[in-house]
Scaffold this active site. Sequence first.
Site, PDB file in Angstrom:
ATOM      1  N   HIS A  38      -9.211   1.087   5.531  1.00 47.73           N
ATOM      2  CA  HIS A  38      -7.908   1.269   6.188  1.00 47.73           C
ATOM      3  C   HIS A  38      -8.083   2.217   7.373  1.00 47.73           C
ATOM      4  CE1 HIS A  38      -3.765   2.412   6.871  1.00 47.73           C
ATOM      5  NE2 HIS A  38      -3.408   1.359   6.174  1.00 47.73           N
TER       6      HIS A  38
ATOM      7  N   GLY B 173       3.286   2.211  10.718  1.00 53.79           N
ATOM      8  CA  GLY B 173       4.287   3.259  10.540  1.00 53.79           C
ATOM      9  C   GLY B 173       5.083   3.585  11.793  1.00 53.79           C
TER      10      GLY B 173
ATOM     11  N   GLU C 210      -6.427   4.601   8.360  1.00 52.04           N
ATOM     12  CA  GLU C 210      -6.226   6.020   8.032  1.00 52.04           C
ATOM     13  C   GLU C 210      -7.493   6.605   7.423  1.00 52.04           C
ATOM     14  OE1 GLU C 210      -2.583   5.400   5.852  1.00 52.04           O
ATOM     15  OE2 GLU C 210      -1.596   4.880   7.739  1.00 52.04           O
TER      16      GLU C 210
ATOM     17  N   SER D 174       4.047  -2.208  10.168  1.00 50.80           N
ATOM     18  CA  SER D 174       5.510  -2.295  10.341  1.00 50.80           C
ATOM     19  C   SER D 174       6.100  -3.636   9.898  1.00 50.80           C
ATOM     20  CB  SER D 174       5.899  -1.973  11.791  1.00 50.80           C
ATOM     21  OG  SER D 174       5.539  -0.634  12.109  1.00 50.80           O
TER      22      SER D 174
ATOM     23  N   GLU E 143      -4.669  -4.889  10.857  1.00 48.59           N
ATOM     24  CA  GLU E 143      -3.636  -3.875  11.010  1.00 48.59           C
ATOM     25  C   GLU E 143      -3.859  -3.124  12.321  1.00 48.59           C
ATOM     26  OE1 GLU E 143      -1.878  -2.750   6.899  1.00 48.59           O
ATOM     27  OE2 GLU E 143      -3.497  -1.374   7.354  1.00 48.59           O
TER      28      GLU E 143
ATOM     29  N   LYS F 251       0.079   4.236  -0.135  1.00 52.04           N
ATOM     30  CA  LYS F 251      -0.563   5.401   0.519  1.00 52.04           C
ATOM     31  C   LYS F 251      -0.374   6.638  -0.366  1.00 52.04           C
ATOM     32  CE  LYS F 251       0.034   3.082   4.909  1.00 52.04           C
ATOM     33  NZ  LYS F 251       0.221   3.164   6.353  1.00 52.04           N
TER      34      LYS F 251
ATOM     35  N   ASN G 104       0.878  -1.176   0.000  1.00 50.66           N
ATOM     36  CA  ASN G 104       0.000   0.000   0.000  1.00 50.66           C
ATOM     37  C   ASN G 104       0.909   1.218   0.000  1.00 50.66           C
ATOM     38  OD1 ASN G 104      -1.767   2.065   0.562  1.00 50.66           O
ATOM     39  ND2 ASN G 104      -2.312   1.343   2.625  1.00 50.66           N
TER      40      ASN G 104
HETATM   41  P1  13P Z   1       3.518   0.332   7.513  1.00 55.94           P
HETATM   42  O1  13P Z   1       3.982  -0.961   6.875  1.00 55.94           O
HETATM   43  O2  13P Z   1       4.224   1.535   6.980  1.00 55.94           O
HETATM   44  O3  13P Z   1       3.503   0.232   9.001  1.00 55.94           O
HETATM   45  O4  13P Z   1       1.987   0.523   7.064  1.00 55.94           O
HETATM   46  C1  13P Z   1       1.108  -0.527   7.203  1.00 55.94           C
HETATM   47  C2  13P Z   1      -0.144  -0.175   6.499  1.00 55.94           C
HETATM   48  O5  13P Z   1      -0.896   0.665   6.942  1.00 55.94           O
HETATM   49  C3  13P Z   1      -0.440  -0.878   5.240  1.00 55.94           C
HETATM   50  O6  13P Z   1      -1.745  -0.651   4.824  1.00 55.94           O
END
Ligand code: 13P
Length: 251
Positions: free
Chosen positions: A98, A174, A100, A212, A168, A12, A10
């Site tokens: 997600h 992150g 976010e 992560s 997640e 983002k 992803n």
């Molecule tokens: P990270 O791998 O950067 O922690 O992000 C995970 C994520 O949100 C994938 O959708």
Amino acid sequence: MTVRPLIAGNWKMNGLATESSAELKALIAKLQAADTGACDVLICPPATLVFQMAELAKGSNLNIGGQDCHAAEKGAHTGDTSAAMLKDAGATYAIVGHSERRTDHAETNEIVKAKAEAAIAAGLIAIVCVGETLEQRESGETLSVITDQVKNSLPAGATAQNTVIAYEPVWAIGTGKTPTPADVAEVHAHMRGDLNGLMQDADGVRLLYGGSVKGSNAAELMALDNVDGALVGGASLKAEDFWPIVETGLA
Ligand code: 13P
């Protein structure tokens, strides 16, 4: 792993055409040099790049997906992208729900479910994301939060072919922090149990872990029962970082 794994990236809100094309080409070259028959590999670029990345991926084993879609087929929704538009641009998957999006755009389970249903109706595979906050984990609510999200975000008509669930934990995204393997295994077994009560072919649904994931921890996470792949953020941006994670799906 019990089912065909899916290793998904992803991107983002990262990526401009030139650099992203170079990374995608590098990833495709690695995929073409390896035997990827045992695993599905997916990159979800920002919406602006879906068409271009899908064109680059044509004829390869790399799948391209969207990071979100609107629940409606079309209409007066300025700035949104429909599932049919993603499909038209060459996508085969769409991430929905997600954390976010749940946080930044106040997406409820009801909205996420409608988006997942729209993705499936357009012929995409929906990747439905769930996950607890740190506060919820610390107060012992993880499993009940996950059950609530799985139950209420799961699209009607979900099958192992059209739906993927990604666990997640919000606090692991992150941050460089991951739950212990035992904690991941516990949540994934719990999700499998929830799905068993909700659909026919629950054992075949891919359950991804995200938060992560890196080359250094992917193998341990992928080896866990009921972990059928990964949803990777930061470490999917560069082909050389993503590749060792993809390799854990090929193993
Ligand atoms: P990270 O791998 O950067 O922690 O992000 C995970 C994520 O949100 C994938 O959708």
